[in-house]
Design a protein around this motif. Sequence first.
Motif, PDB file in Angstrom:
ATOM      1  N   ASN A  74       7.755 -27.972  85.837  1.00 47.80           N
ATOM      2  CA  ASN A  74       8.267 -29.345  85.299  1.00 47.80           C
ATOM      3  C   ASN A  74       7.079 -30.265  85.053  1.00 47.80           C
ATOM      4  OD1 ASN A  74       7.298 -30.430  87.803  1.00 47.80           O
ATOM      5  ND2 ASN A  74       9.192 -29.412  88.906  1.00 47.80           N
ATOM      6  N   GLY A  75       7.448 -31.621  84.736  1.00 43.04           N
ATOM      7  CA  GLY A  75       6.281 -32.647  84.556  1.00 43.04           C
ATOM      8  C   GLY A  75       6.190 -32.918  83.217  1.00 43.04           C
ATOM      9  N   ALA A  76       4.907 -33.470  82.956  1.00 43.54           N
ATOM     10  CA  ALA A  76       4.634 -34.392  81.612  1.00 43.54           C
ATOM     11  C   ALA A  76       4.170 -33.256  80.740  1.00 43.54           C
ATOM     12  CB  ALA A  76       3.674 -35.000  81.831  1.00 43.54           C
ATOM     13  N   TYR A  77       5.214 -32.585  80.236  1.00 40.08           N
ATOM     14  CA  TYR A  77       5.288 -31.588  78.892  1.00 40.08           C
ATOM     15  C   TYR A  77       6.285 -31.746  77.921  1.00 40.08           C
ATOM     16  CZ  TYR A  77       2.405 -29.403  82.648  1.00 40.08           C
ATOM     17  OH  TYR A  77       1.565 -29.084  83.698  1.00 40.08           O
ATOM     18  N   THR A  78       5.904 -32.935  77.230  1.00 40.39           N
ATOM     19  CA  THR A  78       6.757 -33.633  76.043  1.00 40.39           C
ATOM     20  C   THR A  78       7.201 -32.609  75.274  1.00 40.39           C
ATOM     21  OG1 THR A  78       5.824 -35.811  76.490  1.00 40.39           O
ATOM     22  CG2 THR A  78       7.140 -35.438  74.476  1.00 40.39           C
ATOM     23  N   GLY A  79       8.548 -32.450  75.225  1.00 38.68           N
ATOM     24  CA  GLY A  79       9.034 -31.398  74.168  1.00 38.68           C
ATOM     25  C   GLY A  79       9.323 -30.096  74.768  1.00 38.68           C
ATOM     26  N   GLU A  80       8.818 -29.948  75.694  1.00 38.13           N
ATOM     27  CA  GLU A  80       9.066 -28.412  76.392  1.00 38.13           C
ATOM     28  C   GLU A  80      10.071 -28.270  77.195  1.00 38.13           C
ATOM     29  OE1 GLU A  80       7.303 -25.968  75.080  1.00 38.13           O
ATOM     30  OE2 GLU A  80       5.928 -27.214  74.107  1.00 38.13           O
ATOM     31  N   VAL A  81      10.610 -27.120  77.434  1.00 40.17           N
ATOM     32  CA  VAL A  81      11.923 -26.804  78.371  1.00 40.17           C
ATOM     33  C   VAL A  81      11.225 -25.646  79.363  1.00 40.17           C
ATOM     34  CG1 VAL A  81      13.944 -25.401  78.126  1.00 40.17           C
ATOM     35  CG2 VAL A  81      13.362 -27.074  76.356  1.00 40.17           C
ATOM     36  N   SER A  82      11.716 -26.147  80.629  1.00 38.95           N
ATOM     37  CA  SER A  82      11.527 -25.164  81.723  1.00 38.95           C
ATOM     38  C   SER A  82      12.454 -23.964  81.780  1.00 38.95           C
ATOM     39  CB  SER A  82      11.227 -25.854  82.928  1.00 38.95           C
ATOM     40  OG  SER A  82      12.581 -26.202  83.425  1.00 38.95           O
ATOM     41  N   LEU A  83      11.903 -22.864  82.709  1.00 43.74           N
ATOM     42  CA  LEU A  83      12.744 -21.629  82.931  1.00 43.74           C
ATOM     43  C   LEU A  83      13.805 -22.184  83.836  1.00 43.74           C
ATOM     44  CD1 LEU A  83       9.749 -19.429  83.436  1.00 43.74           C
ATOM     45  CD2 LEU A  83      11.577 -19.046  81.922  1.00 43.74           C
ATOM     46  N   SER A  84      13.595 -23.177  84.650  1.00 47.69           N
ATOM     47  CA  SER A  84      14.889 -23.434  85.652  1.00 47.69           C
ATOM     48  C   SER A  84      15.980 -24.271  84.972  1.00 47.69           C
ATOM     49  CB  SER A  84      14.427 -24.443  86.713  1.00 47.69           C
ATOM     50  OG  SER A  84      13.772 -25.463  86.382  1.00 47.69           O
ATOM     51  N   MET A  85      15.651 -24.800  83.747  1.00 52.86           N
ATOM     52  CA  MET A  85      16.389 -25.682  82.796  1.00 52.86           C
ATOM     53  C   MET A  85      17.234 -24.528  82.126  1.00 52.86           C
ATOM     54  SD  MET A  85      14.169 -28.531  81.267  1.00 52.86           S
ATOM     55  CE  MET A  85      13.492 -29.894  82.264  1.00 52.86           C
ATOM     56  N   LEU A  86      16.609 -23.408  81.506  1.00 53.74           N
ATOM     57  CA  LEU A  86      17.197 -22.224  81.077  1.00 53.74           C
ATOM     58  C   LEU A  86      18.260 -21.524  81.846  1.00 53.74           C
ATOM     59  CD1 LEU A  86      14.407 -20.766  78.934  1.00 53.74           C
ATOM     60  CD2 LEU A  86      16.019 -22.320  78.203  1.00 53.74           C
ATOM     61  N   LYS A  87      17.890 -21.419  83.038  1.00 55.68           N
ATOM     62  CA  LYS A  87      18.689 -20.838  84.235  1.00 55.68           C
ATOM     63  C   LYS A  87      19.937 -21.486  84.661  1.00 55.68           C
ATOM     64  CE  LYS A  87      16.543 -18.651  87.564  1.00 55.68           C
ATOM     65  NZ  LYS A  87      15.705 -18.026  88.582  1.00 55.68           N
ATOM     66  N   ASP A  88      19.772 -22.954  84.402  1.00 57.25           N
ATOM     67  CA  ASP A  88      20.626 -23.760  84.645  1.00 57.25           C
ATOM     68  C   ASP A  88      21.951 -23.622  83.627  1.00 57.25           C
ATOM     69  OD1 ASP A  88      20.767 -25.726  86.756  1.00 57.25           O
ATOM     70  OD2 ASP A  88      20.040 -27.409  85.325  1.00 57.25           O
ATOM     71  N   VAL A  89      21.616 -23.067  82.580  1.00 57.03           N
ATOM     72  CA  VAL A  89      22.725 -23.006  81.454  1.00 57.03           C
ATOM     73  C   VAL A  89      22.941 -21.742  81.178  1.00 57.03           C
ATOM     74  CG1 VAL A  89      22.339 -25.321  80.343  1.00 57.03           C
ATOM     75  CG2 VAL A  89      21.052 -23.062  79.506  1.00 57.03           C
ATOM     76  N   GLY A  90      22.469 -20.797  82.146  1.00 62.53           N
ATOM     77  CA  GLY A  90      22.975 -19.242  82.028  1.00 62.53           C
ATOM     78  C   GLY A  90      21.990 -18.357  81.360  1.00 62.53           C
ATOM     79  N   VAL A  91      20.931 -18.739  80.944  1.00 68.37           N
ATOM     80  CA  VAL A  91      19.906 -17.882  80.325  1.00 68.37           C
ATOM     81  C   VAL A  91      19.590 -16.677  81.198  1.00 68.37           C
ATOM     82  CG1 VAL A  91      17.556 -17.509  79.404  1.00 68.37           C
ATOM     83  CG2 VAL A  91      19.031 -19.440  78.688  1.00 68.37           C
ATOM     84  N   LYS A  92      19.619 -15.460  80.758  1.00 67.72           N
ATOM     85  CA  LYS A  92      19.386 -14.331  81.598  1.00 67.72           C
ATOM     86  C   LYS A  92      17.977 -13.655  81.142  1.00 67.72           C
ATOM     87  CE  LYS A  92      22.783 -14.053  84.360  1.00 67.72           C
ATOM     88  NZ  LYS A  92      23.179 -15.438  84.424  1.00 67.72           N
ATOM     89  N   VAL A  93      17.774 -13.638  79.775  1.00 70.89           N
ATOM     90  CA  VAL A  93      16.719 -13.088  79.047  1.00 70.89           C
ATOM     91  C   VAL A  93      16.017 -14.093  78.198  1.00 70.89           C
ATOM     92  CG1 VAL A  93      16.328 -11.329  77.415  1.00 70.89           C
ATOM     93  CG2 VAL A  93      18.431 -11.319  78.699  1.00 70.89           C
ATOM     94  N   VAL A  94      14.637 -13.880  78.196  1.00 71.27           N
ATOM     95  CA  VAL A  94      13.696 -14.693  77.365  1.00 71.27           C
ATOM     96  C   VAL A  94      12.798 -13.938  76.335  1.00 71.27           C
ATOM     97  CG1 VAL A  94      13.759 -16.880  78.707  1.00 71.27           C
ATOM     98  CG2 VAL A  94      12.210 -14.901  79.228  1.00 71.27           C
ATOM     99  N   LEU A  95      12.915 -14.515  75.359  1.00 67.42           N
ATOM    100  CA  LEU A  95      11.763 -13.810  74.172  1.00 67.42           C
ATOM    101  C   LEU A  95      10.577 -14.306  74.582  1.00 67.42           C
ATOM    102  CD1 LEU A  95      13.763 -13.993  70.784  1.00 67.42           C
ATOM    103  CD2 LEU A  95      13.957 -12.315  72.452  1.00 67.42           C
ATOM    104  N   VAL A  96       9.377 -13.541  74.542  1.00 70.02           N
ATOM    105  CA  VAL A  96       8.109 -14.041  74.698  1.00 70.02           C
ATOM    106  C   VAL A  96       7.038 -13.205  73.497  1.00 70.02           C
ATOM    107  CG1 VAL A  96       5.969 -14.201  76.201  1.00 70.02           C
ATOM    108  CG2 VAL A  96       8.147 -14.390  77.247  1.00 70.02           C
ATOM    109  N   GLY A  97       6.364 -14.022  72.941  1.00 69.10           N
ATOM    110  CA  GLY A  97       5.274 -13.338  72.200  1.00 69.10           C
ATOM    111  C   GLY A  97       5.890 -13.015  70.827  1.00 69.10           C
ATOM    112  N   HIS A  98       6.832 -13.395  70.328  1.00 69.13           N
ATOM    113  CA  HIS A  98       7.370 -13.432  69.024  1.00 69.13           C
ATOM    114  C   HIS A  98       6.426 -13.553  68.069  1.00 69.13           C
ATOM    115  CE1 HIS A  98       9.799 -13.381  65.484  1.00 69.13           C
ATOM    116  NE2 HIS A  98      10.746 -12.656  65.950  1.00 69.13           N
TER     117      HIS A  98
END
Length: 254
Positions: A74-98
């Motif tokens: 969390n914190g001062a990262y304007t425009g970014e989205v955290s993993l806990s926010m994603l988990k909050d809305v039901g995200v189970k999988v993330v893409l990395v390094g596309h």
Amino acid sequence: MARKPFVGGNWKMNLHQAEAAQLAAALVQQIAADTSVDVAICPAFPYLASVGELLCDAASPIMLGAQDFYFQPNGAYTGEVSLSMLKDVGVKVVLVGHSERRHVIGESDALINEKVLAALEAGLHVILCVGEKLEQREAGKTDAINAGQIALGLAGVKTAQMKQITIAYEPVWAIGTGKTATPADAQSAHQGIRKQLTALYDASVAGSVRIQYGGSVKASNAKELFSQADIDGGLIGGAALKTDEFMAIIKAAR
Ligand code: PGA
């Protein structure tokens, strides 16, 4: 070793609210309770919550995936989205390094590694994407590029965490271009990736990690690609935006 096929739909920066809802609803209906293939869909950020709700309300086995996130909690990262926010809305999988994040947005291997470690720590499943550019393939460097991206991406990942990892081999020149690696070329790259996983971990880890192929997979070429020994499904872009195409690709993975 039998690995359960895994097909991901990477919607990228496509589809608005109504289209995203329509596509998700159609997939929910057609996949119903079939769990013979693991399926994830990755809508754009603004629609994660609504698509997540739709999947949850239907008790669908389709997993909600996110295309990106930031590794800090969390914190001062304007425009970014955290993993806990994603988990909050039901995200189970993330893409990395596309490749679009590596080569268009400019993400480094170091940032990709931070993201992998943070997502694993958060308990999410990670699809780590790797793949060579055309000039690297022409110079015979495909295996070396994949091995390097895997070693750097997975630095610090423990053996026990490898259950949470899927690798997507996506040759950059094949993404969104209509050009697909031949099944034999894709198989050879996947074999190289498995060899690298054996070197970094052991044969048991290498034998159980799923490796998806990505890059212009369509209904018409999916079956041949997925029938290769080391191809365990696909990460699908353009063809994941159409219900019939995506469903046909899922069927090809069964
Ligand atoms: P494509 O994209 O299927 O449109 O080539 C694949 C991806 O980028 O994951």
